[in-house]
Structures are given as C-alpha cells and as structure tokens.
Design a protein around this motif. Structure first.
Motif, PDB file in Angstrom:
ATOM      1  N   THR A 322       0.845  -1.205   0.000  1.00 35.91           N
ATOM      2  CA  THR A 322       0.000   0.000   0.000  1.00 35.91           C
ATOM      3  C   THR A 322       0.876   1.249   0.000  1.00 35.91           C
ATOM      4  OG1 THR A 322      -1.612  -1.271   1.239  1.00 35.91           O
ATOM      5  CG2 THR A 322      -1.961   1.096   1.191  1.00 35.91           C
ATOM      6  N   CYS A 323       1.993   1.158   0.699  1.00 35.34           N
ATOM      7  CA  CYS A 323       2.933   2.277   0.771  1.00 35.34           C
ATOM      8  C   CYS A 323       3.440   2.613  -0.635  1.00 35.34           C
ATOM      9  CB  CYS A 323       4.079   1.873   1.688  1.00 35.34           C
ATOM     10  SG  CYS A 323       5.022   3.244   2.306  1.00 35.34           S
ATOM     11  N   TYR A 324       3.809   1.581  -1.398  1.00 41.99           N
ATOM     12  CA  TYR A 324       4.243   1.801  -2.776  1.00 41.99           C
ATOM     13  C   TYR A 324       3.143   2.511  -3.561  1.00 41.99           C
ATOM     14  CZ  TYR A 324       8.475  -1.166  -2.690  1.00 41.99           C
ATOM     15  OH  TYR A 324       9.711  -1.673  -2.444  1.00 41.99           O
ATOM     16  N   GLU A 325       1.892   2.024  -3.421  1.00 46.38           N
ATOM     17  CA  GLU A 325       0.773   2.592  -4.202  1.00 46.38           C
ATOM     18  C   GLU A 325       0.568   4.069  -3.882  1.00 46.38           C
ATOM     19  OE1 GLU A 325      -2.711   0.141  -3.503  1.00 46.38           O
ATOM     20  OE2 GLU A 325      -1.599  -1.655  -4.042  1.00 46.38           O
ATOM     21  N   VAL A 326       0.625   4.388  -2.573  1.00 47.40           N
ATOM     22  CA  VAL A 326       0.386   5.778  -2.148  1.00 47.40           C
ATOM     23  C   VAL A 326       1.519   6.677  -2.632  1.00 47.40           C
ATOM     24  CG1 VAL A 326       0.310   7.276  -0.096  1.00 47.40           C
ATOM     25  CG2 VAL A 326      -1.066   5.198  -0.177  1.00 47.40           C
ATOM     26  N   LEU A 330       1.318   9.813  -5.336  1.00 48.71           N
ATOM     27  CA  LEU A 330       1.708  11.180  -4.973  1.00 48.71           C
ATOM     28  C   LEU A 330       3.061  11.577  -5.562  1.00 48.71           C
ATOM     29  CD1 LEU A 330       0.590  11.013  -1.236  1.00 48.71           C
ATOM     30  CD2 LEU A 330      -0.492  12.326  -3.063  1.00 48.71           C
ATOM     31  N   ASP A 331       3.592  10.679  -6.412  1.00 44.45           N
ATOM     32  CA  ASP A 331       4.884  10.950  -7.047  1.00 44.45           C
ATOM     33  C   ASP A 331       5.989  11.141  -5.998  1.00 44.45           C
ATOM     34  OD1 ASP A 331       6.037  10.970  -9.419  1.00 44.45           O
ATOM     35  OD2 ASP A 331       5.574  13.038  -9.976  1.00 44.45           O
ATOM     36  N   LEU A 332       5.959  10.293  -4.989  1.00 41.90           N
ATOM     37  CA  LEU A 332       6.913  10.431  -3.875  1.00 41.90           C
ATOM     38  C   LEU A 332       7.793   9.189  -3.720  1.00 41.90           C
ATOM     39  CD1 LEU A 332       4.636  11.957  -1.060  1.00 41.90           C
ATOM     40  CD2 LEU A 332       6.481  13.115  -2.261  1.00 41.90           C
ATOM     41  N   ARG A 333       7.971   8.435  -4.809  1.00 43.64           N
ATOM     42  CA  ARG A 333       8.735   7.188  -4.721  1.00 43.64           C
ATOM     43  C   ARG A 333      10.135   7.386  -4.109  1.00 43.64           C
ATOM     44  NH1 ARG A 333       8.612   1.796  -6.871  1.00 43.64           N
ATOM     45  NH2 ARG A 333       6.517   1.166  -6.422  1.00 43.64           N
ATOM     46  N   ASP A 334      10.666   8.607  -4.247  1.00 43.03           N
ATOM     47  CA  ASP A 334      12.011   8.849  -3.720  1.00 43.03           C
ATOM     48  C   ASP A 334      11.981   9.357  -2.288  1.00 43.03           C
ATOM     49  OD1 ASP A 334      13.290   7.995  -5.975  1.00 43.03           O
ATOM     50  OD2 ASP A 334      13.162   9.962  -6.953  1.00 43.03           O
ATOM     51  N   ILE A 369       4.650   6.014   7.313  1.00 48.89           N
ATOM     52  CA  ILE A 369       5.121   6.636   6.067  1.00 48.89           C
ATOM     53  C   ILE A 369       3.914   6.977   5.186  1.00 48.89           C
ATOM     54  CG2 ILE A 369       6.484   6.253   3.966  1.00 48.89           C
ATOM     55  CD1 ILE A 369       8.297   4.457   5.705  1.00 48.89           C
ATOM     56  N   ILE A 370       2.940   6.062   5.184  1.00 44.91           N
ATOM     57  CA  ILE A 370       1.714   6.325   4.398  1.00 44.91           C
ATOM     58  C   ILE A 370       0.974   7.533   4.985  1.00 44.91           C
ATOM     59  CG2 ILE A 370      -0.494   5.380   3.629  1.00 44.91           C
ATOM     60  CD1 ILE A 370       0.704   2.614   3.739  1.00 44.91           C
ATOM     61  N   PHE A 371       0.785   7.505   6.301  1.00 45.56           N
ATOM     62  CA  PHE A 371       0.035   8.605   6.932  1.00 45.56           C
ATOM     63  C   PHE A 371       0.702   9.949   6.630  1.00 45.56           C
ATOM     64  CE2 PHE A 371      -1.506   5.559  10.518  1.00 45.56           C
ATOM     65  CZ  PHE A 371      -2.542   5.128   9.708  1.00 45.56           C
ATOM     66  N   ARG A 372       2.021   9.970   6.751  1.00 41.40           N
ATOM     67  CA  ARG A 372       2.726  11.237   6.525  1.00 41.40           C
ATOM     68  C   ARG A 372       2.558  11.689   5.073  1.00 41.40           C
ATOM     69  NH1 ARG A 372       8.738  12.280   6.009  1.00 41.40           N
ATOM     70  NH2 ARG A 372       8.086  10.832   4.417  1.00 41.40           N
ATOM     71  N   ALA A 373       2.642  10.725   4.131  1.00 37.57           N
ATOM     72  CA  ALA A 373       2.462  11.082   2.716  1.00 37.57           C
ATOM     73  C   ALA A 373       1.058  11.641   2.472  1.00 37.57           C
ATOM     74  CB  ALA A 373       2.700   9.859   1.832  1.00 37.57           C
ATOM     75  N   LEU A 374       0.093  11.172   3.256  1.00 36.93           N
ATOM     76  CA  LEU A 374      -1.283  11.669   3.111  1.00 36.93           C
ATOM     77  C   LEU A 374      -1.468  13.038   3.767  1.00 36.93           C
ATOM     78  CD1 LEU A 374      -3.358   8.412   3.885  1.00 36.93           C
ATOM     79  CD2 LEU A 374      -2.813   9.381   1.659  1.00 36.93           C
TER      80      LEU A 374
END
Ligand code: CMC
Length: 431
Positions: A322-326, A330-334, A369-374
């Motif tokens: 799910t982390c990869y998907e999020v 959001l274009d945040l793979r890096d 990491i997911i929550f922060r990206a959101l």
C-alpha cells in the motif's frame, strides 16, 4: 475422549486433573478454573501463556503469520472488501448482503455528528494537547451524553452503542486535530465514504473545500481494515476488563484508547516515524541497529517485533504494498524516509540478533510513512489506529456481554510484600 492433563506435586499433595480444550484452530488450552478450589492460582505476568476468554472474532497464528477475521484471511479482506463491510463482519459474524451493507452504512452515517455540547468538551483542552489525550477525554465524555436508559445487556442497545462509536470516533479524531491546529471543526459529510469523510473532516476548511483522492482514500480504508481487530491484545483486553463490570461502554472504549496510546502498542507507528526522522540517512542505520542490540541501551527498533507473530506479520506485507501505491500516486517514490525504512528492514532481516529473536517488521513499520504522505501529522497516527480498532473493540465488548457465562474480570496475584506487622506511631518511626 476429552484430553486431560494431570498436575502432580513434589510434596506428595494429591494430583489434580485438568481438562484440555481445543478451539477451531490454535494451540490446545488447559482449563485451569478448577485450580482455585484446590488452593492454587497460576502465575503468568504479561499473560504470555494465558487465554482470557473464548472468542469467535479473530484468529492469529503467530508461527505461520496468519490473521483471520471471522475466518476470512486478512489479505482477502484488505484487497476485496472495505472497512464498513469488515466492521459489520466483526460485529455480526457474517459478511453483509448488499441490503444489509446499505442499511449498516446508512446507520453509521446517521450517527457521525457529535452532540453540540461536545464542542465545549474539546474547548476545555489546551490547544497543544496530544490528539490521543483529547480522544480519550472526549470519548470518555460521551458516557455523560449516553448513559441513562442504556442497558448493556440489551442486544439492541449494544448495537446502537457500536454504531455510534464506529461513526463518531472519526469525528472525534478529526476534531482533535482541528483543535490542535486552531482551525474550525468541520462537520461530517454523509455523502462520502467512511475514509473519504475522515479526510474531508481533517483537510477541508470553511474557506477551502477538499476533494478526497479515491486512490488515497482506498489506501486509508485498507489500513483501517488491517487495524480493525487483533484478538486479545492490551487495548482489547482493557476494553473487556473495563466492560466486564458492566461499565458504560463509551468509558470502556476510552480505556482501550488509553492502553493503545503506549509506544509498545498503538503508539509505535508514531515512534517509528520519529525514529526514521532521527536516522535521517541510510548511513546511520548500523548505529541504530547496534543500539537496538545493546542490552544496556533501552532503545528498541520501533516497528519491529510482535508478541504473537514470530515469522511474519501478515499485515506488514500488505501495508508495504500500500505504501508503494500511495507514494506512486503522490509521485513520492524517492521519499527519503521510505528509502531508509526499506534499507533498515533489509539490514535487520539479515542480522543474527533479529533472526534469532524472530523480530520482523510489524504493521506499524510502514503505516507512518503512508500517513505522513497523506498529510497526516505524526501526532495523529495513533488516533487513526484507535479509529480503526474501534470496530474490533465494540465487537469484542458485544461478544463478551452476549455470553451468558460472562464474569467480571478479576486476576489474582503472587503477593511479595511484607508479612503482617504492627502499626508504628509516627513519632516512633526511624528513617
Ligand atoms: N528491537 C530490539 N530488540 C527487540 C525488539 C525491538 N523492537 N523487540 C523485541 N526485542 C528483543 C528483546 O530485547 C528480547 O531480547 P532478549 O531475549 O535478548 O532479552 C527479545 O527480543 C524478546 O522481546 P520481548 O520484549 O520479550 O518480546 P515481547 O513479546 O514481550 O514484546 C513487543 C513484543 C512488540 C512489545 C516488542 O517487540 C517491542 O517492543 N517492539 C517495538 C515496539 C513496536 O513496534 N510495537 C508495535 C507492536 S505491533 C502493533 C500493535 O499490535 O500494537
């Protein structure tokens, strides 16, 4: 023939025969209830070998890395179901039909608003209060709004309690955040799904609407499914113990939240992100691994290890995916923290210390990491866990009170204090 075990004593006391119970799955359980009548108790600090109840809700096989809700594997639910359906399943024991699902969702939507007076409860807190402190206080305060006339032993009343809590806790969580930020409270929007509605209450404001991104809402919903129940962990056991006295259920759920807040339990997702931030760069990983292995250092690798899972936490793989998907969406793979997390996982899983102790990433390792990206602040991470776990807590509370054989919880102890002594008046006491 039923299996039994015979307890024999080195001093020649009469032996005791105890029945062995076998559930649908899992290790056999020695029923020790007869021991009390023979003058013995068992001693098991941390309940590492104790079953506290019978339950038909969740099954975990820690050696095989399995997690089932009502018999359904967690990955099937995570990828094919949604949090509303899973909440229904936990409460009722079966997946809903289409009509049942619609009726359940409508009922949850109907209960999302908080009593107007509750705003005053929020305003009694300091602005800087931790969202979990606010959630515990406000959820506990619901007991003041819903108490008289509530009969815990009436199944219909219990259902209303369950629906109210599942519906209102997201509003409480989002408002705890808004209060922190000094922003006006945003009312729930009943046209939105459960996850979308939460995002709306978190991120929209009277001057700026917010349209939830469906990919991100789906990811959040999946995280809620993964956290919805986990059999008799510390917070669920707290809810059951508090509820066993017949206490007000809103107060019981608040007690579960208090237990969840600890860094060894639901507070770990917050601690993981703080740790990754502290690590700052992959080059610092060996130093953190060294500290985690040093017994004179209290530091632990947060997001690693589990009391029950000694192979793999089945939720961790789903959450990594799910982390990869999020991050892709959001274009945040890096994302630097994600890179540190992947590398930390790789190094730890090759390290003899972690292999020998069967320490693997748990559900909390990637959720932060997911929550922060959101855009969810670190201090809200445990609040989201509490929201998701509310379905499990109410299902477990409901199951306990449905059991006609249920008893108030009352563990015993091994007393190690002073033997009887005489009271000494203060003027005769020596330092
Ligand atoms: N880092 C370093 N060493 C560890 C860790 C860790 N994260 N976890 C356990 N150990 C070591 C521990 O020091 C002990 O070593 P030794 O045998 O040499 O004394 C051994 O592993 C067994 O540990 P334990 O404390 O007896 O295990 P436990 O089952 O009582 O604790 C735990 C389980 C989750 C509390 C623990 O692994 C931990 O503190 N993990 C970090 C916090 C964390 O991520 N918690 C989230 C749990 S999952 C979400 C939830 O369900 O709440």
């Amino acid at each position: 023939m039923k299996k039994t075990v015979t307890l024999t004593f080195s001093d020649g006391s009469p032996s005791i025969e105890l029945p062995i119970e076998q559930g649908t799955y899992g290790k056999p359980v020695i029923d020790i209830r007869a021991l009390g009548a023979h003058g013995y108790f068992t001693h098991d600090p941390g309940f590492t070998a104790t079953s506290s109840c019978t339950s038909a809700i969740t099954y975990i096989d820690g050696d095989e890395g399995l997690l089932y809700y009502r018999g359904y594997p967690i990955d099937e639910l995570a990828y094919q179901s949604d949090y509303m359906e899973v909440s229904y399943l936990l409460l009722h024991g079966e997946l809903p039909t289409a009509e049942q699902k619609t009726a359940f969702e409508q009922s949850i939507r109907h209960h999302t608003l908080l009593h107007d007076q509750m705003e005053n409860v929020f305003r009694g807190f300091r602005r800087s209060a931790h969202p979990m402190a606010v959630m515990i206080g406000v959820t506990g305060a619901m007991s003041a709004f819903y108490h008289s006339g509530l009969d815990n032993f009436n199944p219909q009343h219990r259902e209303v309690v369950a629906h109210r809590l599942i519906a209102k806790v997201p509003t409480v969580a989002a408002w705890a955040y808004k209060f922190n930020e000094g922003q006006p409270f945003v009312y729930p929007q009943n046209r939105l799904s459960y996850a979308e509605n939460f995002m709306h209450m978190m991120f929209s404001s009277p001057c700026e609407p917010y349209e939830p991104n469906p990919v991100l809402a789906r990811a959040l919903d999946r995280i809620f499914i993964l956290h919805a129940d986990h059999e008799q962990n510390a917070s669920t056991s707290t809810v059951r113990l508090a509820g066993s006295s017949g206490a007000n259920p809103y107060a019981c759920i608040a007690s579960g939240m208090a237990s969840l807040w600890g860094p060894l339990h639901g507070g770990a997702n917050e601690a993981v992100l703080r740790m990754l931030e502290e690590m700052d760069h992959v080059s610092k990983i060996p130093e953190f691994i060294r500290r985690a292995k040093d017994k004179s250092d209290p530091f632990r690798l947060m997001g690693f290890g589990h009391r029950i899972y000694k192979n793999v936490d089945p939720r961790a793989a789903i959450i990594r995916q799910t982390c990869y998907e999020v991050l892709d969406e959001l274009d945040l793979r890096d994302d630097p923290q994600f890179k540190i997390a992947l590398e930390l996982e790789r190094i730890a899983l090759e390290d003899e210390y972690f292999i020998a102790r069967k320490l693997y990433p748990n559900v909390d390792f990637y959720s932060g990491i997911i929550f922060r990206a959101l855009g969810i602040p670190t201090s809200m991470f445990t609040a989201l866990f509490a929201m998701a776990r509310t379905a499990g807590w109410v299902a477990q509370w409901h199951e306990m009170l449905s059991d006609p054989a249920h008893k108030i919880g009352r563990p015993r102890q091994l007393y190690t204090g002073s033997a009887r002594r005489e009271f000494v008046p203060i003027e005769q006491r020596k330092a």
